[in-house]
Scaffold this motif. Structure first.
Motif, PDB file in Angstrom:
ATOM      1  N   UNK A 145      32.373  41.669  46.604  1.00 13.46           N
ATOM      2  CA  UNK A 145      33.328  40.821  47.301  1.00 13.46           C
ATOM      3  C   UNK A 145      34.258  40.132  46.300  1.00 13.46           C
ATOM      4  N   UNK A 146      33.706  39.735  45.162  1.00 10.68           N
ATOM      5  CA  UNK A 146      34.505  39.124  44.101  1.00 10.68           C
ATOM      6  C   UNK A 146      35.617  40.078  43.667  1.00 10.68           C
ATOM      7  N   UNK A 147      35.279  41.351  43.475  1.00 10.36           N
ATOM      8  CA  UNK A 147      36.275  42.338  43.065  1.00 10.36           C
ATOM      9  C   UNK A 147      37.236  42.666  44.203  1.00 10.36           C
ATOM     10  N   UNK A 148      36.722  42.707  45.440  1.00  7.44           N
ATOM     11  CA  UNK A 148      37.569  43.043  46.590  1.00  7.44           C
ATOM     12  C   UNK A 148      38.676  42.001  46.774  1.00  7.44           C
ATOM     13  N   UNK A 149      38.329  40.726  46.626  1.00  6.70           N
ATOM     14  CA  UNK A 149      39.336  39.680  46.742  1.00  6.70           C
ATOM     15  C   UNK A 149      40.482  39.917  45.768  1.00  6.70           C
ATOM     16  N   UNK A 150      40.145  40.323  44.563  1.00  6.75           N
ATOM     17  CA  UNK A 150      41.163  40.558  43.543  1.00  6.75           C
ATOM     18  C   UNK A 150      41.944  41.842  43.808  1.00  6.75           C
ATOM     19  N   UNK A 151      41.266  42.844  44.353  1.00  7.56           N
ATOM     20  CA  UNK A 151      41.974  44.063  44.735  1.00  7.56           C
ATOM     21  C   UNK A 151      42.965  43.782  45.854  1.00  7.56           C
ATOM     22  N   UNK A 152      42.633  42.853  46.741  1.00 13.08           N
ATOM     23  CA  UNK A 152      43.506  42.508  47.865  1.00 13.08           C
ATOM     24  C   UNK A 152      44.844  41.932  47.413  1.00 13.08           C
ATOM     25  N   UNK A 153      44.879  41.356  46.199  1.00 20.13           N
ATOM     26  CA  UNK A 153      46.148  40.797  45.687  1.00 20.13           C
ATOM     27  C   UNK A 153      46.744  41.688  44.597  1.00 20.13           C
ATOM     28  N   UNK A 154      46.258  42.925  44.527  1.00 22.11           N
ATOM     29  CA  UNK A 154      46.832  43.891  43.605  1.00 22.11           C
ATOM     30  C   UNK A 154      46.110  44.086  42.298  1.00 22.11           C
ATOM     31  N   UNK A 155      44.973  43.403  42.107  1.00 22.73           N
ATOM     32  CA  UNK A 155      44.226  43.521  40.850  1.00 22.73           C
ATOM     33  C   UNK A 155      43.116  44.549  41.036  1.00 22.73           C
ATOM     34  N   UNK A 156      43.505  45.814  41.172  1.00 22.68           N
ATOM     35  CA  UNK A 156      42.554  46.870  41.540  1.00 22.68           C
ATOM     36  C   UNK A 156      41.611  47.250  40.410  1.00 22.68           C
TER      37      UNK A 156
END
Length: 218
Positions: A145-156
């Motif tokens: 979830x920590x990584x998903x939040x960042x992927x959601x703003x373009x930090x894939x």
């Protein structure tokens, strides 16, 4: 307390399944030169939980806002290097709050008593202090979830960024990035009971700016 038992070559109380850091204020006392108090938050009543961070920089940002020099100066400490035996263990369990980001409303950072309000996932972990070191298993869904939040703003590719921050950056680089994170802090708003928190604020150390992810409906 930082551990220094010579009977175990690794000197660890725990081995974590997922690397994470805590923030600790060093407060030496007689007979324990490495004594440290970890930053904790209240869950309910007198029950406390350790604050856990997947990024060393996250730990430093939280520590900077929680510090009150010279009484408390928080540092990032690798969880494997911390002695949890003097901690808030209840019925053989340790409680953690793993930071996801900070509460935000309309692209403003929500502040409570002058400190950003954390958004965190809680986890209770069994602590077998009779067999040391023991495995401390972090819930992979919390990390995902920590990584998903960042992927959601373009930090894939943030997992790769974490490796660089945690393994390659020295303390001088971390201090510089911490200063930048605080200097670039977005506008703030004081928390009130009727404030609608609809976002999670995340600091991006690669582009040195804050992002806002939409708060998912429960």
């Amino acid at each position: 307390m930082l551990h220094s038992d010579p009977e175990r070559s690794c000197h660890h109380i725990v081995h974590t399944s997922r690397p994470f850091w805590i923030t600790a204020s060093y407060a030496p006392k007689p007979g324990a030169a490495g004594y440290a108090n970890a930053l904790c938050r209240y869950l309910s009543g007198s029950e406390k939980a350790f604050c856990g961070f997947f990024s060393r920089l996250d730990a430093m940002i939280e520590g900077a806002y929680s510090s009150n020099p010279p009484a408390k100066i928080y540092h990032n400490v690798y969880a494997n290097n911390f002695d949890f035996r003097d901690a808030y263990a209840v019925d053989g369990e340790l409680r953690f709050l793993f930071l996801a980001g900070y509460a935000a409303a309309d692209h403003r950072l929500v502040m409570c008593k002058g400190v950003p309000m954390p958004i965190a996932h809680s986890q209770t972990i069994a602590a077998d202090f009779s067999r040391l070191p023991f495995e401390l298993s972090v819930d992979e869904e919390i990390y995902d979830d920590y990584l998903k939040l960042r992927a959601d703003v373009g930090l894939s590719a943030f997992a790769d960024t974490l490796e660089v921050i945690n393994r390659q950056w020295d303390q001088d680089r971390l201090n510089k990035e911490l200063a930048q994170a605080i200097a670039s802090r977005p506008e703030t708003v004081v928390h009130t009971d009727d404030l609608i928190i609809d976002q999670i604020a995340l600091y991006d150390p690669e582009f040195r700016q804050w992002h806002f992810a939409a708060m998912e409906d429960e």
